[in-house]
Design an enzyme around this catalytic site. Sequence first.
Site, PDB file in Angstrom:
ATOM      1  CE1 TYR A 294       2.455   3.325  -2.718  1.00 37.53           C
ATOM      2  CE2 TYR A 294       3.092   3.024  -0.423  1.00 37.53           C
ATOM      3  CZ  TYR A 294       2.731   2.492  -1.650  1.00 37.53           C
ATOM      4  OH  TYR A 294       2.649   1.140  -1.804  1.00 37.53           O
TER       5      TYR A 294
ATOM      6  N   PRO B  44      -2.985   0.109  -7.312  1.00 40.93           N
ATOM      7  CG  PRO B  44      -2.784  -1.375  -5.496  1.00 40.93           C
ATOM      8  CD  PRO B  44      -2.696   0.090  -5.865  1.00 40.93           C
TER       9      PRO B  44
ATOM     10  CG  HIS C 121      -0.376   0.571  -2.801  1.00 37.75           C
ATOM     11  ND1 HIS C 121      -0.550  -0.143  -1.640  1.00 37.75           N
ATOM     12  CD2 HIS C 121       0.319  -0.253  -3.622  1.00 37.75           C
ATOM     13  CE1 HIS C 121       0.005  -1.335  -1.763  1.00 37.75           C
ATOM     14  NE2 HIS C 121       0.541  -1.429  -2.947  1.00 37.75           N
TER      15      HIS C 121
ATOM     16  CB  SER D 184       3.728  -7.877  -5.482  1.00 41.85           C
ATOM     17  OG  SER D 184       3.131  -8.055  -4.230  1.00 41.85           O
TER      18      SER D 184
END
Length: 622
Positions: free
Chosen positions: A90, A103, A329, A538
């Site tokens: 990240y 997300p 996230h 995922s």
Amino acid sequence: MPVLDREPSRDSGGGEGLPKLPLPALKDTLDTYLRCMKHLLTEEQFSKTQNIVRQFGAPGGVGELLQGKLMERRENEANWVYDYWLNDMYLNNRLALPVNSSPAMVFPQQNFRAPIDSLRFAAHLISGVLEYKSLLDARALPVDFARGQLAGTPLCMEQYYRLFTSYRLPGPERDTLVAQESSVMPEPEHIIVACKNQFFVLDVVINFRRLNERDLLTQLEKIVKMADSEEERLPPIGLLTSDGRTQWAESRSVLMRESTNRDSLDMIERCLCLVCLDDATGAEINDSMRAMLMLHGGGAAKNGGNRWYDKPMQFVVGADGCCGVVCEHSPFEGIVLVQCTEYLLKYMVGSPSKLVRAASVSELPAPRRLRWKCSPEIHKLLSASADKLQRLVRNLDMNVYKFHNYGKDFIKKQKMSPDAYIQVALQLTYYRCHGRAVSTYESASIRRFQEGRVDNIRSATPEALAFVRAMTDGKIPTSVRSLNGLSASYFYLAITGMGIDNHLLGLREIAHEMKMEKPEVFKDEAYLISNHFILSTSQVPTTVEMFCCYGPVVPDGYGACYNPQSDHIVFCVSSFRESSHTCSAEFVKCLMQGLLDMRDLCQKCSNSTEHRKEICQNGDRE
């Protein structure tokens, strides 16, 4: 041998009583790495990689030196990979957060018949957030336990405590994940409400009392009225947070020159969360459109500026019933987001609105509009950010598809893991669309360990490739069931801390810290291919009606999020229109056919087994 803790650590920072993340043996990781990559490389590439890996892992070589340093790090840290992983996944990433990183959870479509209905929904939602926050503050949230393999193992809960107390601060080269845990700073007692690209401070505690739902609705009505005032309308500063991270860091530095802007930034950065009251977009509201509107707001012309992307939790309540939550996230994983949002939706259903019964506090102070002093330079930066967000909006190709022919109940009846089955279906889909296997990311939780986040399962196995080739070439495999155990073994490695991705990352980063020249194994083409995740997948299962979505992680890739329910499966497939290699609609078409073909194969195998049983029984009777 891998390094394991025999006794559980008592370090409460990453989950009291949980063991430390193990460090796999160097040889095991290098052997698995070669096995994972062989079928994804040409013979020439693999031969070169094999030699490089052999040299790296040789006795007394660079690999052993780095492994020794990692072992030392493991002794001294609660989680030896956590900081490396957080930066790599990240904070070092310079791409814009919307679509590329953040997300979203998309709530069921709401039916708001009048503007007041959306505000009632928002007030009820905020009440749920405050209830959940009180559980977190009291550390009263029940501990999560693993399900499936290694069921019953307690899991690290630290990610939950970052939901409403953290902030991603942009930096010129690396962002910082700021945790509001200082004993000097008071706990935040306000949320920020975004409405018509303006930001308002909504105090949720006044005179030491938490506002009830009636009070919250009153304050939201005031905010909407203030936002409608054309005379006081300020530039959509939130657009700057949708830009690339380096550009936003530079823009923030410009904003910080003015004390007014510093005060406004401080209020946003210290808030519990954002509630974004979105205008109706006028677009056709289907699942794919709702997913896109959650991810990017529709751009500057719609609700793209009605956001502050650095904040972990942004609850979106659209006037047209398009609702959900967009997440930064870096502080937590998808399952933590699911648990929180499921609590909120169940709260709203199980705890009827108290608007009628609750008495309001008299003379509530009005919410405060955040002010901005904008120089011509800032206006120019805003214009550039708006243009880039619009390009991102045009580029995203999102397809939310509900497969209704069967769900996880059918898969379980075949004595298979629904996750392993769907992963094979995704491999089959990509192969049929593109004629090859590619590096695939599937997240696996390592919350069994202190400060555990995730590792990669690497579901593009050689066995999966052999299966999809047979399915595609018309050489029907005898069974799909044999893949179940093979997928499970990779899954087990990942969840027990023996996955290869975190280990390789640790070796690479420790070399960097030692100011060594980057080892050849990390400059090798195979390593670049292995980390170019064309399929980013995922499983995000939910017990209430909602779904998760996200964008691809590479320009020529797909994001594939799935939610298996008892009798159907929800897929959110994303790609970029600018890539000539990808098309979400084509991927979904191949996915649907692949799932049907796999069902037919299962039924054929089942019928064949039944037929054999019948022959044996008849033989016995005769």
